[in-house]
Scaffold this motif. Structure first.
Motif, PDB file in Angstrom:
ATOM      1  N   SER A 116       0.783  -1.337  -0.128  1.00 51.71           N
ATOM      2  CA  SER A 116       0.131  -0.113   0.512  1.00 51.71           C
ATOM      3  C   SER A 116       0.803   1.200  -0.082  1.00 51.71           C
ATOM      4  N   MET A 117       0.639   2.925  -0.875  1.00 46.31           N
ATOM      5  CA  MET A 117       1.020   3.089  -0.373  1.00 46.31           C
ATOM      6  C   MET A 117       0.713   4.732   0.224  1.00 46.31           C
ATOM      7  N   ASP A 118       1.931   5.845  -0.060  1.00 46.95           N
ATOM      8  CA  ASP A 118       0.820   6.845   0.632  1.00 46.95           C
ATOM      9  C   ASP A 118       0.078   7.781   0.191  1.00 46.95           C
ATOM     10  N   GLN A 119      -0.768   7.748   1.041  1.00 51.73           N
ATOM     11  CA  GLN A 119      -1.967   8.150   1.049  1.00 51.73           C
ATOM     12  C   GLN A 119      -1.809  10.374   0.853  1.00 51.73           C
ATOM     13  N   PRO A 120      -2.824  10.968   0.048  1.00 54.29           N
ATOM     14  CA  PRO A 120      -2.219  12.111   0.150  1.00 54.29           C
ATOM     15  C   PRO A 120      -3.145  13.050   1.733  1.00 54.29           C
ATOM     16  N   TRP A 121      -2.860  13.835   2.062  1.00 56.52           N
ATOM     17  CA  TRP A 121      -3.509  14.269   3.432  1.00 56.52           C
ATOM     18  C   TRP A 121      -4.900  14.482   2.934  1.00 56.52           C
ATOM     19  N   HIS A 122      -5.995  14.043   3.961  1.00 53.98           N
ATOM     20  CA  HIS A 122      -6.683  13.990   3.854  1.00 53.98           C
ATOM     21  C   HIS A 122      -7.296  13.925   5.613  1.00 53.98           C
ATOM     22  N   ARG A 123      -9.146  14.686   5.614  1.00 57.32           N
ATOM     23  CA  ARG A 123      -9.824  14.753   6.120  1.00 57.32           C
ATOM     24  C   ARG A 123     -10.837  13.056   5.464  1.00 57.32           C
ATOM     25  N   ASP A 124     -11.524  12.993   6.544  1.00 59.29           N
ATOM     26  CA  ASP A 124     -12.527  11.342   6.231  1.00 59.29           C
ATOM     27  C   ASP A 124     -13.795  12.440   6.000  1.00 59.29           C
ATOM     28  N   PHE A 125     -14.100  13.144   6.270  1.00 62.72           N
ATOM     29  CA  PHE A 125     -15.502  14.073   5.984  1.00 62.72           C
ATOM     30  C   PHE A 125     -15.121  15.014   5.690  1.00 62.72           C
ATOM     31  N   GLY A 126     -16.233  16.216   5.212  1.00 62.59           N
ATOM     32  CA  GLY A 126     -15.942  17.606   5.070  1.00 62.59           C
ATOM     33  C   GLY A 126     -16.607  18.159   6.394  1.00 62.59           C
ATOM     34  N   ALA A 127     -15.644  19.121   7.070  1.00 65.44           N
ATOM     35  CA  ALA A 127     -16.253  19.530   8.360  1.00 65.44           C
ATOM     36  C   ALA A 127     -17.914  20.482   8.706  1.00 65.44           C
ATOM     37  N   PRO A 128     -18.347  19.854   9.207  1.00 67.65           N
ATOM     38  CA  PRO A 128     -19.213  20.380   9.768  1.00 67.65           C
ATOM     39  C   PRO A 128     -20.028  22.032  10.263  1.00 67.65           C
ATOM     40  N   PRO A 129     -20.700  22.814   9.857  1.00 67.29           N
ATOM     41  CA  PRO A 129     -20.793  23.754  10.504  1.00 67.29           C
ATOM     42  C   PRO A 129     -20.322  23.782  12.043  1.00 67.29           C
ATOM     43  N   ASP A 130     -21.458  22.645  12.384  1.00 66.53           N
ATOM     44  CA  ASP A 130     -20.447  22.433  14.495  1.00 66.53           C
ATOM     45  C   ASP A 130     -19.192  23.456  14.790  1.00 66.53           C
ATOM     46  N   THR A 131     -18.326  21.989  13.704  1.00 65.76           N
ATOM     47  CA  THR A 131     -17.089  22.716  14.051  1.00 65.76           C
ATOM     48  C   THR A 131     -15.888  23.762  13.504  1.00 65.76           C
ATOM     49  N   THR A 132     -17.062  24.768  11.562  1.00 70.29           N
ATOM     50  CA  THR A 132     -16.716  25.247  11.684  1.00 70.29           C
ATOM     51  C   THR A 132     -17.044  26.924  12.192  1.00 70.29           C
ATOM     52  N   LEU A 133     -18.393  26.308  12.918  1.00 70.95           N
ATOM     53  CA  LEU A 133     -18.917  28.009  12.858  1.00 70.95           C
ATOM     54  C   LEU A 133     -19.192  28.089  14.782  1.00 70.95           C
ATOM     55  N   GLY A 134     -19.413  26.850  15.364  1.00 71.02           N
ATOM     56  CA  GLY A 134     -19.532  26.562  16.297  1.00 71.02           C
ATOM     57  C   GLY A 134     -17.867  26.336  17.475  1.00 71.02           C
ATOM     58  N   ARG A 135     -17.319  25.645  16.632  1.00 63.53           N
ATOM     59  CA  ARG A 135     -15.940  24.992  16.853  1.00 63.53           C
ATOM     60  C   ARG A 135     -16.615  24.075  17.748  1.00 63.53           C
ATOM     61  N   ARG A 136     -16.968  22.943  17.515  1.00 65.95           N
ATOM     62  CA  ARG A 136     -17.152  21.819  18.701  1.00 65.95           C
ATOM     63  C   ARG A 136     -17.674  20.846  17.612  1.00 65.95           C
ATOM     64  N   LEU A 137     -16.842  19.749  18.015  1.00 68.55           N
ATOM     65  CA  LEU A 137     -16.482  18.145  17.621  1.00 68.55           C
ATOM     66  C   LEU A 137     -17.930  17.912  17.887  1.00 68.55           C
ATOM     67  N   ASN A 138     -18.539  17.231  16.985  1.00 71.96           N
ATOM     68  CA  ASN A 138     -19.916  16.387  16.897  1.00 71.96           C
ATOM     69  C   ASN A 138     -19.310  15.093  16.748  1.00 71.96           C
ATOM     70  N   SER A 139     -18.151  14.518  16.815  1.00 65.53           N
ATOM     71  CA  SER A 139     -18.026  12.734  16.460  1.00 65.53           C
ATOM     72  C   SER A 139     -16.519  13.142  16.633  1.00 65.53           C
ATOM     73  N   LEU A 140     -16.280  11.396  16.943  1.00 68.76           N
ATOM     74  CA  LEU A 140     -14.775  10.822  17.439  1.00 68.76           C
ATOM     75  C   LEU A 140     -15.207   9.248  16.257  1.00 68.76           C
ATOM     76  N   ALA A 141     -13.963   9.088  16.430  1.00 63.76           N
ATOM     77  CA  ALA A 141     -13.543   7.821  16.121  1.00 63.76           C
ATOM     78  C   ALA A 141     -12.019   7.456  16.893  1.00 63.76           C
ATOM     79  N   PHE A 142     -12.789   6.377  16.982  1.00 64.68           N
ATOM     80  CA  PHE A 142     -11.511   5.283  17.774  1.00 64.68           C
ATOM     81  C   PHE A 142     -10.755   4.394  17.191  1.00 64.68           C
ATOM     82  N   ASN A 143     -10.361   3.726  17.193  1.00 66.63           N
ATOM     83  CA  ASN A 143      -9.273   2.672  16.960  1.00 66.63           C
ATOM     84  C   ASN A 143      -8.244   1.981  17.162  1.00 66.63           C
TER      85      ASN A 143
END
Length: 281
Positions: A116-143
């Motif tokens: 497997s190769m290097d991936q490009p830098w990325h997010r897993d999905f687009g940032a919601p308004p809760d985060t971009t405007l409200g500065r709040r995290l509304n989801s988490l990913a455990f690994n």
């Protein structure tokens, strides 16, 4: 939910201020030795069977780049699901960051295979308004890794603090332009967890998988959790059979997004990230 059900910083065995500070600061935290190596070995056995099955089915595994797949599964597909979602650290993190009405919306695993190769830098999905405007995290990913990770196995790399970056110039609101890579490389942290460790991050924190030049796969379990109002459940289809549901602890039932079925239906992967298919140029 009653006020008494909320996490109490005084009685919690984990430091809630540290949890909040880590996820709102770096965007990722972890707990060493959360599970026994025997528990993780069992998880790895379950994932190996599920991966083989998914590769045989059309739409069973979705590409995340060359020789790298993601497979979404059901809670009862793994023997340790209840152990995972009722672990005191997992519960504390979810309630502290997402609130007492949080929901598990996704479970699956990512497999970076040899080559497997290097991936490009990325997010897993687009940032919601809760985060971009409200500065709040509304989801988490455990690994949870199912193997000890070493330098040649394509470690996960993350750029701390970038969950707050506005998606200006981002392709599909997920992929920053290459003129921003210098910023991410300067912040980059390579993560090499061992069997038994667990981490949690904001999926918005800029990250990437790196090239696996070893002869071993690096399977990682993924658990996705939402706060009320987040819409990530729309991308997934968590199914639970009636018999399995009846045996679940009440706490788990309360915090699970699910569709009750008589028999589990194969999942056809829907969340393709086209920008990862070619790897990093």
């Amino acid at each position: 939910m009653k006020v008494g059900d909320l996490v109490n910083p005084v009685t919690s065995q984990y430091d809630i201020a540290e949890i909040m500070g880590g996820l709102y600061g770096d965007g990722i935290i972890g707990l060493k030795g959360a599970f026994s190596r025997e528990w993780v070995q069992q998880l790895g056995e379950d994932i190996a069977v599920l991966y083989e099955d998914a590769l045989r089915r059309p739409g069973g595994a979705v590409g995340r780049g060359p020789k790298r797949h993601y497979v979404e599964i059901h809670p009862e597909d793994i023997r340790g699901f209840v152990d995972l979602v009722t672990h005191p650290w997992v519960k504390t993190v979810c309630e502290a960051v997402l609130g007492p009405e949080y929901k598990v919306v996704e479970i699956g695993f990512d497999v970076p295979n040899p080559g497997s190769m290097d991936q490009p830098w990325h997010r897993d999905f687009g940032a919601p308004p809760d985060t971009t405007l409200g500065r709040r995290l509304n989801s988490l990913a455990f690994n949870i890794t199912t193997v000890d990770v070493f330098e040649d196995m394509g470690p996960f790399v993350i750029a701390p603090g970038t969950q707050w970056d506005l998606p200006e110039g981002f392709e599909h609101e997920m992929f920053p332009s290459k003129d921003m890579y210098e910023r991410y490389e300067a912040r980059a942290q390579r993560k090499m967890p061992k069997m038994g460790d667990i981490s949690v991050r904001s999926a918005l924190t800029i990250h990437k998988g790196t090239a696996n030049v070893s002869d071993k796969a690096r399977p990682v379990l993924v658990l996705g959790v939402d706060a009320p109002g987040a819409n990530n459940a729309e991308r997934h289809d968590l199914q639970v059979t009636h018999g399995y549901f009846e045996k679940l602890p009440e706490y788990v039932k309360r915090h699970l997004t699910y569709r009750l079925v008589n028999e589990l239906e194969p999942i056809v992967q829907a969340h393709t990230i086209e920008g990862l298919m070619m790897g990093e140029a």
